[in-house]
Every structure is written in structure tokens, then in C-alpha cells.
Design a protein around this motif. Structure first.
Motif, PDB file in Angstrom:
ATOM      1  N   LEU A  53       0.968  -1.368   0.026  1.00 53.10           N
ATOM      2  CA  LEU A  53       0.050   0.191   0.144  1.00 53.10           C
ATOM      3  C   LEU A  53       0.890   1.258   0.021  1.00 53.10           C
ATOM      4  CD1 LEU A  53      -2.720  -1.010   2.629  1.00 53.10           C
ATOM      5  CD2 LEU A  53      -3.114  -1.259   0.262  1.00 53.10           C
ATOM      6  N   VAL A  54       0.514   2.097  -0.802  1.00 59.06           N
ATOM      7  CA  VAL A  54       1.190   3.386  -0.966  1.00 59.06           C
ATOM      8  C   VAL A  54       0.282   4.346  -0.062  1.00 59.06           C
ATOM      9  CG1 VAL A  54       2.094   5.188  -2.117  1.00 59.06           C
ATOM     10  CG2 VAL A  54       2.285   3.129  -2.957  1.00 59.06           C
ATOM     11  N   ILE A  55       0.907   5.043   0.986  1.00 55.17           N
ATOM     12  CA  ILE A  55       0.161   5.625   1.987  1.00 55.17           C
ATOM     13  C   ILE A  55       0.861   7.198   1.913  1.00 55.17           C
ATOM     14  CG2 ILE A  55      -0.679   6.182   4.241  1.00 55.17           C
ATOM     15  CD1 ILE A  55      -0.675   2.986   4.673  1.00 55.17           C
ATOM     16  N   GLN A  56      -0.044   8.228   1.744  1.00 60.46           N
ATOM     17  CA  GLN A  56       0.449   9.486   1.831  1.00 60.46           C
ATOM     18  C   GLN A  56      -0.613  10.535   2.551  1.00 60.46           C
ATOM     19  OE1 GLN A  56       2.074  11.326  -1.924  1.00 60.46           O
ATOM     20  NE2 GLN A  56       1.060   9.620  -3.012  1.00 60.46           N
ATOM     21  N   MET A  57      -0.085  11.798   3.074  1.00 64.21           N
ATOM     22  CA  MET A  57      -0.818  12.705   3.591  1.00 64.21           C
ATOM     23  C   MET A  57      -1.981  13.098   2.492  1.00 64.21           C
ATOM     24  SD  MET A  57      -0.442  12.186   6.880  1.00 64.21           S
ATOM     25  CE  MET A  57      -1.576  13.738   7.463  1.00 64.21           C
ATOM     26  N   PHE A  90     -11.586  19.611   1.797  1.00 65.26           N
ATOM     27  CA  PHE A  90     -10.965  20.625   2.425  1.00 65.26           C
ATOM     28  C   PHE A  90     -11.919  21.663   3.184  1.00 65.26           C
ATOM     29  CE2 PHE A  90      -7.571  19.131  -0.871  1.00 65.26           C
ATOM     30  CZ  PHE A  90      -7.183  18.474   0.228  1.00 65.26           C
ATOM     31  N   LYS A  91     -13.127  21.525   2.990  1.00 63.23           N
ATOM     32  CA  LYS A  91     -14.264  22.182   3.742  1.00 63.23           C
ATOM     33  C   LYS A  91     -14.394  22.069   5.151  1.00 63.23           C
ATOM     34  CE  LYS A  91     -17.336  22.659  -0.384  1.00 63.23           C
ATOM     35  NZ  LYS A  91     -18.561  22.546  -0.685  1.00 63.23           N
ATOM     36  N   ASP A  92     -13.794  20.864   5.727  1.00 62.61           N
ATOM     37  CA  ASP A  92     -13.571  20.666   7.153  1.00 62.61           C
ATOM     38  C   ASP A  92     -12.191  21.299   7.451  1.00 62.61           C
ATOM     39  OD1 ASP A  92     -12.896  19.712   9.500  1.00 62.61           O
ATOM     40  OD2 ASP A  92     -13.585  17.619   8.987  1.00 62.61           O
ATOM     41  N   PRO A  93     -12.651  22.373   8.247  1.00 63.21           N
ATOM     42  CA  PRO A  93     -11.449  23.221   8.670  1.00 63.21           C
ATOM     43  C   PRO A  93     -10.188  22.145   9.400  1.00 63.21           C
ATOM     44  CG  PRO A  93     -13.069  24.340   9.391  1.00 63.21           C
ATOM     45  CD  PRO A  93     -13.602  23.088   8.886  1.00 63.21           C
ATOM     46  N   ARG A  94     -10.297  21.221   9.975  1.00 63.74           N
ATOM     47  CA  ARG A  94      -9.216  20.535  10.555  1.00 63.74           C
ATOM     48  C   ARG A  94      -8.849  19.542   9.255  1.00 63.74           C
ATOM     49  NH1 ARG A  94      -7.890  19.347  15.364  1.00 63.74           N
ATOM     50  NH2 ARG A  94      -6.643  17.569  15.788  1.00 63.74           N
ATOM     51  N   VAL A  95      -9.418  19.079   8.499  1.00 63.73           N
ATOM     52  CA  VAL A  95      -8.721  18.464   7.329  1.00 63.73           C
ATOM     53  C   VAL A  95      -7.956  19.395   6.683  1.00 63.73           C
ATOM     54  CG1 VAL A  95      -8.970  17.194   5.317  1.00 63.73           C
ATOM     55  CG2 VAL A  95     -10.411  16.725   7.488  1.00 63.73           C
ATOM     56  N   ASN A  96      -8.465  20.528   6.373  1.00 61.48           N
ATOM     57  CA  ASN A  96      -7.512  21.697   5.780  1.00 61.48           C
ATOM     58  C   ASN A  96      -6.253  22.016   6.485  1.00 61.48           C
ATOM     59  OD1 ASN A  96      -6.783  23.626   4.034  1.00 61.48           O
ATOM     60  ND2 ASN A  96      -8.786  24.758   4.219  1.00 61.48           N
ATOM     61  N   MET A  97      -6.173  22.133   7.668  1.00 58.22           N
ATOM     62  CA  MET A  97      -5.325  22.167   8.463  1.00 58.22           C
ATOM     63  C   MET A  97      -4.309  21.042   8.559  1.00 58.22           C
ATOM     64  SD  MET A  97      -3.614  24.720  10.402  1.00 58.22           S
ATOM     65  CE  MET A  97      -5.016  26.186  10.774  1.00 58.22           C
ATOM     66  N   TYR A  98      -4.705  20.125   8.989  1.00 59.94           N
ATOM     67  CA  TYR A  98      -3.955  18.864   9.436  1.00 59.94           C
ATOM     68  C   TYR A  98      -3.974  17.631   8.599  1.00 59.94           C
ATOM     69  CZ  TYR A  98      -3.773  21.489  13.751  1.00 59.94           C
ATOM     70  OH  TYR A  98      -3.667  22.590  14.796  1.00 59.94           O
ATOM     71  N   SER A  99      -4.909  17.550   7.465  1.00 63.84           N
ATOM     72  CA  SER A  99      -4.819  16.470   6.761  1.00 63.84           C
ATOM     73  C   SER A  99      -5.124  15.140   7.279  1.00 63.84           C
ATOM     74  CB  SER A  99      -3.709  16.370   5.526  1.00 63.84           C
ATOM     75  OG  SER A  99      -3.799  15.548   4.651  1.00 63.84           O
ATOM     76  N   TYR A 100      -4.879  14.051   6.661  1.00 66.74           N
ATOM     77  CA  TYR A 100      -4.953  12.686   7.139  1.00 66.74           C
ATOM     78  C   TYR A 100      -4.383  11.592   6.189  1.00 66.74           C
ATOM     79  CZ  TYR A 100      -9.023  12.436   4.086  1.00 66.74           C
ATOM     80  OH  TYR A 100      -9.920  12.673   2.867  1.00 66.74           O
ATOM     81  N   PRO A 101      -4.034  10.344   6.643  1.00 67.14           N
ATOM     82  CA  PRO A 101      -3.200   9.528   5.877  1.00 67.14           C
ATOM     83  C   PRO A 101      -4.217   8.765   4.928  1.00 67.14           C
ATOM     84  CG  PRO A 101      -2.737   8.969   8.241  1.00 67.14           C
ATOM     85  CD  PRO A 101      -4.007  10.132   8.388  1.00 67.14           C
ATOM     86  N   MET A 102      -4.000   8.740   3.738  1.00 66.50           N
ATOM     87  CA  MET A 102      -4.862   8.109   2.690  1.00 66.50           C
ATOM     88  C   MET A 102      -3.990   7.147   1.860  1.00 66.50           C
ATOM     89  SD  MET A 102      -6.910  10.172  -0.152  1.00 66.50           S
ATOM     90  CE  MET A 102      -5.508  10.517  -1.078  1.00 66.50           C
ATOM     91  N   ILE A 103      -4.614   6.116   1.239  1.00 71.11           N
ATOM     92  CA  ILE A 103      -4.144   5.094   0.293  1.00 71.11           C
ATOM     93  C   ILE A 103      -4.171   5.742  -1.139  1.00 71.11           C
ATOM     94  CG2 ILE A 103      -4.206   2.772  -0.598  1.00 71.11           C
ATOM     95  CD1 ILE A 103      -5.588   2.011   2.183  1.00 71.11           C
ATOM     96  N   THR A 104      -3.064   6.089  -1.446  1.00 75.29           N
ATOM     97  CA  THR A 104      -3.016   6.589  -2.947  1.00 75.29           C
ATOM     98  C   THR A 104      -2.898   5.829  -4.280  1.00 75.29           C
ATOM     99  OG1 THR A 104      -0.493   7.115  -2.944  1.00 75.29           O
ATOM    100  CG2 THR A 104      -2.094   8.830  -1.778  1.00 75.29           C
ATOM    101  N   ASN A 105      -2.214   4.476  -3.824  1.00 69.66           N
ATOM    102  CA  ASN A 105      -1.963   3.530  -4.768  1.00 69.66           C
ATOM    103  C   ASN A 105      -1.682   2.039  -4.193  1.00 69.66           C
ATOM    104  OD1 ASN A 105      -1.539   2.783  -7.433  1.00 69.66           O
ATOM    105  ND2 ASN A 105       0.537   2.858  -7.516  1.00 69.66           N
ATOM    106  N   THR A 106      -1.857   0.816  -4.881  1.00 65.67           N
ATOM    107  CA  THR A 106      -1.707  -0.410  -4.428  1.00 65.67           C
ATOM    108  C   THR A 106      -0.474  -0.913  -5.586  1.00 65.67           C
ATOM    109  OG1 THR A 106      -3.487  -1.198  -5.626  1.00 65.67           O
ATOM    110  CG2 THR A 106      -3.636  -0.814  -3.255  1.00 65.67           C
ATOM    111  N   LEU A 107       0.370  -1.509  -4.918  1.00 64.46           N
ATOM    112  CA  LEU A 107       1.254  -2.228  -5.726  1.00 64.46           C
ATOM    113  C   LEU A 107       1.089  -3.544  -6.255  1.00 64.46           C
ATOM    114  CD1 LEU A 107       4.705  -1.020  -3.779  1.00 64.46           C
ATOM    115  CD2 LEU A 107       3.547   0.032  -5.582  1.00 64.46           C
ATOM    116  N   PRO A 108       1.713  -4.015  -7.161  1.00 66.46           N
ATOM    117  CA  PRO A 108       1.263  -5.676  -7.651  1.00 66.46           C
ATOM    118  C   PRO A 108       1.327  -6.544  -6.631  1.00 66.46           C
ATOM    119  CG  PRO A 108       2.574  -4.571  -9.271  1.00 66.46           C
ATOM    120  CD  PRO A 108       2.344  -3.525  -8.117  1.00 66.46           C
TER     121      PRO A 108
END
Length: 582
Positions: free
Chosen positions: A358-362, A378-396
Motif C-alpha cells: 500500500l502506498v500511503i500519503q498525507m 477541505f471544507k472541513d477546517p481540521r482536514v484543511n489544517m492537518y490532513s490525514y493519511p490516505m491510500i493513494t496506490n496499491t502495488l502488484p
């Protein structure tokens, strides 16, 4: 004859950045743009757009003023991605034909003030549209000015691909801006950045280069300037929300959250800002009158691009409503430090974790263009300020995709839990959502403590779960070790930092306190590193203080060396004088 106006057709070979797959090394591109000569304080620069040379491995230019028609190589001096401005120089500085040949000039006027441009001002755009080798010229009128954060002047002059970086000339023949972009769905509506903002950017970059030379005399660039930003999440507020009297004329910008050391507090309301020794009040749309920029009201943050000063953190006087009382507050403005900010990978490293395929980024603004349904996050102020970890890709062969029950790309990782096989222990239920995983370092600290014989379950947004057995994980890890090349690029259970485009000379990152000397290595040899964790309370001000200490230490060492040299020369002279006297 004016030394401005020589026009260049710019060709860039670059590694295009893919936000969801930051380690991709095969996305090579060749793009074309326009640049032109500008003389500033006795030095010749070539101006173009940042997006024309971003992640460049090689930049060359041709012009009609050179008889042999051969391209000349350029080097990047500095860039300001927010304004989409890049400053380049000739590698061969003595090629005077590029500078003084009249046949290559598109205009003879001096740079002008973009602030004098009004609606319906006639302008002319020059550039090598569609990457043609002959010059295109189009004319139109100024039709408006966009608001923050874009901060561009709008025109109906026709602009095509290849025009990017070309000069915009007003009806007096003066250069007043650089073409930046067009809107395909709203033609003819195109944009350029004004010269008043460009000159502020140029002065800041020149100061960065000077500072770097004091630390490293062999520094070759490039330097980055990410501009000024109020590191707080602001939303407009109307008078009825501030006071019990609905007819009150007071309104402003509500601070829903702010990073430490900005001198703003959560719940503050910015009522006015100081511009040229005068406080100007915000309306209920966070807009003010700025006749120095435009005839109509604009978002007050537009002035951030006009604040002069070469420091990385500057001061801006504001009037703030705090706990029912009006106060004068000096606000620190500096580089954007919000975790959700748009990342420019040639200005700062891009971080990601490889966790068993799993490729995980902020989550940040780069990902919005490639993922559906993320626009409102990003309408959520806390997400806009601090973000969160997210899966951006999966490897073979990723073990978490074995069942193929959930589409993982674009999903937030809230919790990670595990259970040792045959232990009879149930999976731990995660605690409240407030205790969700907050950053990559927290994920890394958890996954590195999970025993190898454990099954792993990820708890995603909306309570979705996906798991992998210890056997599946073991098979994946063993396959990674077999494929040595893939392992070197994507080390498992590691935090990677990718800095494009792997400059062969020293590079400067505004979020560090010292130069980065990158090795001449291809993308596939970028090593995984785990930097020291930086707390969420670290701010741009602290970074600046650390950087200034580096500069001061370097200056002190030079002064000490000079003092020792003077003392040595004095002692030698005194000894010689005594010997001659005898």
C-alpha cells in the motif's frame, strides 16, 4: 537600445510528477513554452512560467537572434510556484547575441507597473503558440482580475499551449506581465501574472541565492520561494454573527484554526489589515478596497503577493476581534505550512510510506485532480489544517487486495490493528474517531511493532475494513526481496522522501535549514530514509530561526578567519621590522 524583450522558445525535458504514484520514474515528458529577457540590477534573467520548467532535467532555448539556430542550455536560478514564475540564466553567460540582437526582440519598452492596468486596457501577448518555431502575436483587452488564491489579471487575448511564459505588453509598449494559463471551457478567458508581483518575487529569490552563497560558495541553484501565507483556516463572517445588533457594520474573517506562532487564535475575527500605514476594513466576504492593485474590491490576502521583504517570515499588522474586544495584532506570515497544501516536488520533498504493497500519503490538494469525490474534503477546517493519511496506490501482489472487496485507492486510513495467529485473541476494537491515525510517522511506528506472524486489519473511512493474513504478507515480502530492483526503489515498511528532479547540483528546500546536496543518481536509486519526527507545532518561524542561525554561524566563522589572518600578518610585519632594525 533597450536590453529587454528578447524572446525565447523554451524546450524542457522533465520527469512529470504523478501525485498518486510519487516514485514513478517512467513518466518522461517534453514540453514547450516561451520566455523573454529581463535586465534587473545589471543582471540578465530569462523569465518564464514555473510549470514550463518544473521537475526539469534539461532546459534549452532558441531564438531568432542566433544565426546557427542551435539551442542554448539554461539553468534555473529560482522559482515561485504560487505565482507560476521561474527565473533562468544562460549557462554560457557571454553569448551576447541572445541579449542584444534586435531581430529577436518583441518589444522595446521598459517594464511597467501592472497596477496601472484597468478594465478594457489593450494588451498584446507574444509567444510560440503550439510549440511553433515562429512567433505568434495576439491582442485583446483586460477583462478583470481573479481573486485569491489565483491572483491573476484576466484578458480575452487568445492564448494557446506554448504561450506559457510569454510577455504581456500594454498599449504603451511596456511589459506588464507573464502569461500563465487559459480556460479551455471559457474561451476567450486567459490569465497573466502582473509585473508588480513578479518584481517582489524576483527580489526575494535574489536574496535566497545570496544567503545560499554565504553558506556554500559553490551553490548553483535553484532556490525556491513559496511566497507568503496566513497559516490559518479563514471563513467569511457577516455582522449578524459577530454582535447582537444585526445592523452593525463590523464584519471580517473568522479564524477556525491556526498554527502556533502566527499570533492568531481559534475564534479570532480579522476585522482589518494595515496597508501603506492605513487600516482597511474587511467586508462580510473578506474583501477590501485595494486601489493599488485593482479598481474593485478583492480578497485581502491578495496583498500578500505585494508585501516587500526578503525574510522568510514577515509581519502584517491586523485589527482582530478577540473575546469581544478589538486588539491590534502583529501576524506572522510565511510559507504555507498547512498539511493539505499543494506540494511542488521540485521545491520540497514528497513523503510516502510503503506498507505491504500500500502506498500511503498525507492527503493534499495534489490528489484532488486524480481522485473523485474529494473536492469537498477541505471544507472541513481540521482536514484543511492537518490532513490525514490516505491510500493513494496499491502495488502488484499487494496482500490487502487479494479479496478485491473494497476499492482502496483514495480511502482514509483511520486505524491499524493486528492479531497473532492461533492466539485466540480477538481483534482490538479501535477507540473513538478522535484517536484516528494523524500522520505517516504514527503509522510507521505502529506497523514496525507488529509481529511477523500477525494478521493485519485496516479500518478505513465509514468503518470499512480490509485485511491480510500473515501468510499473504510473508509471500509478498519474500517476492519483494527476490526483485532487488523493485526493492531498492520501494523499500517495504519505510518512509520515503522523493525530491524532484534530482538536481546534479545543490538544491534548496524552504522547509529545511540547510542546502540539500543531491547525488547524481537516477530515480530508481533514491534511498528510503526516516527523518527525525517533527512535531505538529513546529512552524515556519522556527524554521527561519534555525536557518538564520546557520547563516550567522557561517558569517561568524568567516569573521574569525579574517581576524586570525590580520593578526598573523601583523605579527609577521612586526617581526620583519625588528629584524630590519637590528
Amino acid at each position: 537600445m533597450s536590453e529587454h524583450g528578447t524572446l525565447f522558445r523554451i524546450r524542457t525535458e522533465r520527469l512529470a510528477f504523478r501525485p498518486l504514484v510519487p516514485f514513478d520514474e517512467d513518466n518522461n515528458q517534453v514540453i514547450f513554452g516561451t520566455g523573454f529577457l529581463l535586465k534587473h540590477k545589471g543582471k540578465h534573467y530569462i523569465l518564464t512560467n514555473h510549470h514550463v520548467i518544473s521537475n526539469a532535467r534539461r532546459v534549452t532555448a532558441t531564438t531568432h537572434g542566433v544565426e546557427d539556430g542551435q539551442p542554448r542550455q539554461l539553468k534555473v536560478v529560482g522559482m515561485q510556484p504560487h505565482l507560476d514564475v521561474a527565473i533562468l540564466e544562460m549557462v554560457e553567460e557571454n553569448d551576447a547575441r541572445f541579449f542584444n540582437d534586435r531581430s529577436a526582440k518583441c518589444f522595446e519598452g521598459e517594464p511597467g507597473r501592472s497596477s496601472r492596468i484597468k478594465a478594457e486596457t489593450r494588451v498584446t501577448v507574444f509567444g510560440f503558440a503550439n510549440a511553433d518555431r515562429h512567433l505568434h502575436t495576439t491582442s485583446g483587452t483586460v477583462s478583470g482580475r481573479t481573486n485569491w488564491p489565483l491572483n491573476r489579471i484576466q484578458t480575452d487575448a487568445v492564448v494557446n499551449h506554448g504561450n506559457s511564459g510569454g510577455p504581456v505588453v500594454d498599449d504603451r509598449g511596456s511589459f506588464v506581465g507573464i502569461v500563465t494559463s487559459g480556460m479551455d471551457e471559457m474561451q476567450p478567458t486567459n490569465h497573466f501574472v502582473g509585473f508588480d508581483e513578479i518584481i517582489v518575487c524576483l527580489e526575494r529569490i535574489e536574496q535566497r541565492v545570496k544567503e545560499m552563497h554565504e553558506v556554500d560558495p559553490h551553490f548553483q541553484g535553484p532556490c525556491s520561494d513559496l511566497g507568503l501565507y496566513i497559516n490559518a483556516v479563514l471563513i467569511p463572517v457577516d455582522p449578524s454573527a459577530l454582535f447582537e445588533r444585526p445592523r452593525s457594520s463590523v464584519s471580517g474573517a473568522l479564524v477556525t484554526d491556526a498554527l502556533p506562532n502566527t499570533n492568531l487564535l481559534k475564534g479570532d475575527v480579522i476585522l482589518g489589515v494595515k496597508i501603506k500605514d492605513k487600516f482597511r476594513n474587511l467586508d462580510s466576504h473578506m474583501m477590501i478596497d485595494i486601489p493599488e492593485v485593482w479598481t474593485h474590491r478583492l480578497d485581502f490576502r491578495v496583498w500578500l503577493d505585494r508585501i516587500r521583504g526578503t525574510g522568510r517570515v514577515l509581519k502584517w499588522d491586523m485589527e482582530v476581534l478577540r473575546k469581544g474586544e478589538k486588539e491590534k495584532v502583529v501576524v506572522n506570515v510565511g510559507p504555507n505550512m498547512l498539511k493539505s497544501r499543494f506540494i511542488y516536488p521540485d521545491c520540497e520533498p514528497v513523503s510516502y510510506i510503503i506498507f505491504h504493497g500500500l502506498v500511503i500519503q498525507m492527503f493534499n490538494e495534489n490528489h484532488v485532480f486524480d481522485l473523485e469525490g474529494c473536492d469537498d474534503s477541505f471544507k472541513d477546517p481540521r482536514v484543511n489544517m492537518y490532513s490525514y493519511p490516505m491510500i493513494t496506490n496499491t502495488l502488484p501482489e499487494c496482500p490487502f487486495t487479494f479479496q478485491d472487496s473494497i476499492r482502496l485507492t483514495g480511502k482514509r486510513v483511520r486505524h491499524i490493528t493486528s492479531k497473532t495467529q492461533n492466539s485466540g485473541v480477538k481483534f482490538e476494537e479501535p477507540s473513538s474517531d478522535e484517536n484516528s491515525l494523524k500522520d505517516l510517522h504514527e503509522i510507521l511506528s505502529i506497523v514496525r511493532t507488529i509481529p511477523k506472524t500477525s494478521d493485519i486489519v485496516l479500518i478505513l473511512e465509514n468503518g470499512e475494513r480490509v485485511g491480510a493474513t500473515a501468510r499473504q504478507i510473508e509471500e509478498y515480502v519474500n517476492s519483494e526481496f527476490v526483485d532487488g530492483d523493485r526493492m531498492s526503489r520501494r523499500e517495504n515498511l519505510a518512509l520515503h522522501r522523493v525530491f524532484l528532479p534530482y538536481w546534479k547540483t545543490a538544491a534548496y528546500d524552504v522547509y529545511r535549514t540547510e542546502p540539500i546536496v543531491s547525488r547524481e543518481t537516477p530515480c530508481k536509486d533514491v534511498r528510503s530514509i526516516v527523518p527525525v519526527r517533527r512535531s505538529d507545532t513546529e512552524t515556519a518561524r522556527e524554521v527561519v530561526e534555525q536557518w538564520q542561525s546557520v547563516v550567522e554561524r557561517s558569517k561568524k566563522e568567516k569573521r574569525n578567519q579574517q581576524s586570525m589572518m590580520i593578526i598573523g600578518i601583523s605579527l609577521f610585519a612586526a617581526t620583519c621590522f625588528r629584524l630590519l632594525s637590528k
